[in-house]
Design a protein around this motif. Structure first.
Motif, PDB file in Angstrom:
ATOM      1  N   PHE A   1       0.889  10.479  -5.169  1.00 12.59           N
ATOM      2  CA  PHE A   1       1.694  11.648  -4.813  1.00 12.59           C
ATOM      3  C   PHE A   1       2.037  12.444  -6.067  1.00 12.59           C
ATOM      4  O   PHE A   1       1.876  11.973  -7.189  1.00 12.59           O
ATOM      5  CB  PHE A   1       2.983  11.224  -4.090  1.00 12.59           C
ATOM      6  CG  PHE A   1       3.864  10.308  -4.902  1.00 12.59           C
ATOM      7  CD1 PHE A   1       4.895  10.809  -5.688  1.00 12.59           C
ATOM      8  CD2 PHE A   1       3.656   8.933  -4.894  1.00 12.59           C
ATOM      9  CE1 PHE A   1       5.701   9.965  -6.444  1.00 12.59           C
ATOM     10  CE2 PHE A   1       4.471   8.076  -5.639  1.00 12.59           C
ATOM     11  CZ  PHE A   1       5.484   8.600  -6.412  1.00 12.59           C
TER      12      PHE A   1
ATOM     13  N   GLY B   1       7.182  11.503  -1.942  1.00 15.81           N
ATOM     14  CA  GLY B   1       6.294  10.373  -2.192  1.00 15.81           C
ATOM     15  C   GLY B   1       6.960   9.250  -2.964  1.00 15.81           C
ATOM     16  O   GLY B   1       6.652   8.073  -2.750  1.00 15.81           O
TER      17      GLY B   1
ATOM     18  N   ARG C   1       0.849  -1.187   0.000  1.00 15.13           N
ATOM     19  CA  ARG C   1       0.000   0.000   0.000  1.00 15.13           C
ATOM     20  C   ARG C   1       0.887   1.240   0.000  1.00 15.13           C
ATOM     21  O   ARG C   1       1.814   1.346   0.792  1.00 15.13           O
ATOM     22  CB  ARG C   1      -0.916   0.038   1.229  1.00 15.13           C
ATOM     23  CG  ARG C   1      -1.930  -1.084   1.270  1.00 15.13           C
ATOM     24  CD  ARG C   1      -2.981  -0.892   0.164  1.00 15.13           C
ATOM     25  NE  ARG C   1      -3.851  -2.041   0.070  1.00 15.13           N
ATOM     26  CZ  ARG C   1      -3.794  -2.972  -0.877  1.00 15.13           C
ATOM     27  NH1 ARG C   1      -2.882  -2.897  -1.819  1.00 15.13           N
ATOM     28  NH2 ARG C   1      -4.628  -3.974  -0.908  1.00 15.13           N
TER      29      ARG C   1
ATOM     30  N   HIS D   1      -0.249   8.130  -9.878  1.00 22.39           N
ATOM     31  CA  HIS D   1      -1.469   7.494  -9.356  1.00 22.39           C
ATOM     32  C   HIS D   1      -1.473   5.979  -9.481  1.00 22.39           C
ATOM     33  O   HIS D   1      -2.390   5.314  -9.017  1.00 22.39           O
ATOM     34  CB  HIS D   1      -2.707   8.067 -10.053  1.00 22.39           C
ATOM     35  CG  HIS D   1      -2.616   8.025 -11.547  1.00 22.39           C
ATOM     36  ND1 HIS D   1      -2.824   6.892 -12.275  1.00 22.39           N
ATOM     37  CD2 HIS D   1      -2.278   8.993 -12.425  1.00 22.39           C
ATOM     38  CE1 HIS D   1      -2.644   7.157 -13.552  1.00 22.39           C
ATOM     39  NE2 HIS D   1      -2.307   8.421 -13.685  1.00 22.39           N
TER      40      HIS D   1
ATOM     41  N   LEU E   1      -2.413   3.450  -6.806  1.00 27.44           N
ATOM     42  CA  LEU E   1      -1.981   3.895  -5.492  1.00 27.44           C
ATOM     43  C   LEU E   1      -3.198   4.489  -4.811  1.00 27.44           C
ATOM     44  O   LEU E   1      -4.123   4.975  -5.479  1.00 27.44           O
ATOM     45  CB  LEU E   1      -0.861   4.932  -5.623  1.00 27.44           C
ATOM     46  CG  LEU E   1       0.395   4.451  -6.358  1.00 27.44           C
ATOM     47  CD1 LEU E   1       1.398   5.583  -6.497  1.00 27.44           C
ATOM     48  CD2 LEU E   1       1.026   3.261  -5.648  1.00 27.44           C
ATOM     49  N   VAL E   2      -3.243   4.461  -3.500  1.00 26.17           N
ATOM     50  CA  VAL E   2      -4.411   4.960  -2.785  1.00 26.17           C
ATOM     51  C   VAL E   2      -4.423   6.480  -2.811  1.00 26.17           C
ATOM     52  O   VAL E   2      -3.373   7.128  -2.915  1.00 26.17           O
ATOM     53  CB  VAL E   2      -4.452   4.445  -1.321  1.00 26.17           C
ATOM     54  CG1 VAL E   2      -4.605   2.938  -1.302  1.00 26.17           C
ATOM     55  CG2 VAL E   2      -3.219   4.851  -0.554  1.00 26.17           C
TER      56      VAL E   2
ATOM     57  N   ALA F   1      -4.349  10.195  -1.721  1.00 23.25           N
ATOM     58  CA  ALA F   1      -3.645  10.842  -0.594  1.00 23.25           C
ATOM     59  C   ALA F   1      -4.589  11.750   0.165  1.00 23.25           C
ATOM     60  O   ALA F   1      -5.576  12.213  -0.325  1.00 23.25           O
ATOM     61  CB  ALA F   1      -2.458  11.633  -1.113  1.00 23.25           C
TER      62      ALA F   1
ATOM     63  N   ALA G   1       0.543   5.707  -1.016  1.00 26.73           N
ATOM     64  CA  ALA G   1      -0.342   6.810  -1.392  1.00 26.73           C
ATOM     65  C   ALA G   1       0.068   7.412  -2.737  1.00 26.73           C
ATOM     66  O   ALA G   1       1.248   7.439  -3.086  1.00 26.73           O
ATOM     67  CB  ALA G   1      -0.298   7.891  -0.318  1.00 26.73           C
TER      68      ALA G   1
END
Length: 160
Positions: free
Chosen positions: A55, A83, A51, A135, A157-158, A160, A53
């Motif tokens: 950035f 990130g 996992r 992303h 990616l999750v 942010a 985020a």
């Protein structure tokens, strides 16, 4: 535009790479003439489980790295944590438990290769910042000696 403004004495290719070839490598997982499914599955499983985020990445200078016969001339960013380093660490933590552990580097300097020069830059060259939102992360097979990439998987990616 950035390549046009580089010193001429670097040598190497002066024609811009296709935008579809621009990438920021997070990990090099080895050189393979062909990939078998267990290799792809191992990398995919590790990356899918991690996992990180989404950035923004910003490159604001051109610099070069020492290479073998040719030296990579790259877009690079600030040397402080960002990130991209968080993504590198999360993916490294996932990959260290796999057959790829021997390929993993101990440090990471995010960059985008522009060309391979015969000479290194004397010092970094500031440029107008180049930025975009990261992303997702992809598993890519770079076909050796053919300047061709095959995307084997892509993971978001999750937010942010």
């Amino acid at each position: 535009e950035i390549m046009r403004d580089l010193p001429r004495d670097l040598g190497g290719s002066r024609s811009p790479s296709k935008a579809s070839r621009f990438h920021v490598t997070v990990h090099h997982l080895g050189d393979y003439d062909s990939l078998d499914q267990p290799l792809i599955d191992a990398a995919s499983t590790a990356v899918a489980a991690m996992r990180a985020a989404a950035f923004d990445i910003v490159f604001d200078r051109v610099k070069s790295f020492r290479g073998g016969r040719k030296h990579p001339v790259v877009l690079a960013g600030e040397d402080r944590p960002c990130g991209a380093q968080d993504l590198w660490k999360a993916s490294r933590d996932a990959l260290v438990k796999t057959m790829f552990a021997r390929w993993l580097q101990r440090s990471y300097s995010p960059h985008l290769t522009l060309l391979y020069g015969d000479r290194m830059l004397a010092s970094p060259i500031p440029v107008e910042p180049v930025a975009w939102r990261v992303h997702d992360m992809a598993l890519v097979h770079s076909l050796l000696g053919r300047s061709e990439y095959r995307i084997l998987g892509r993971w978001p990616l999750v937010a942010a």
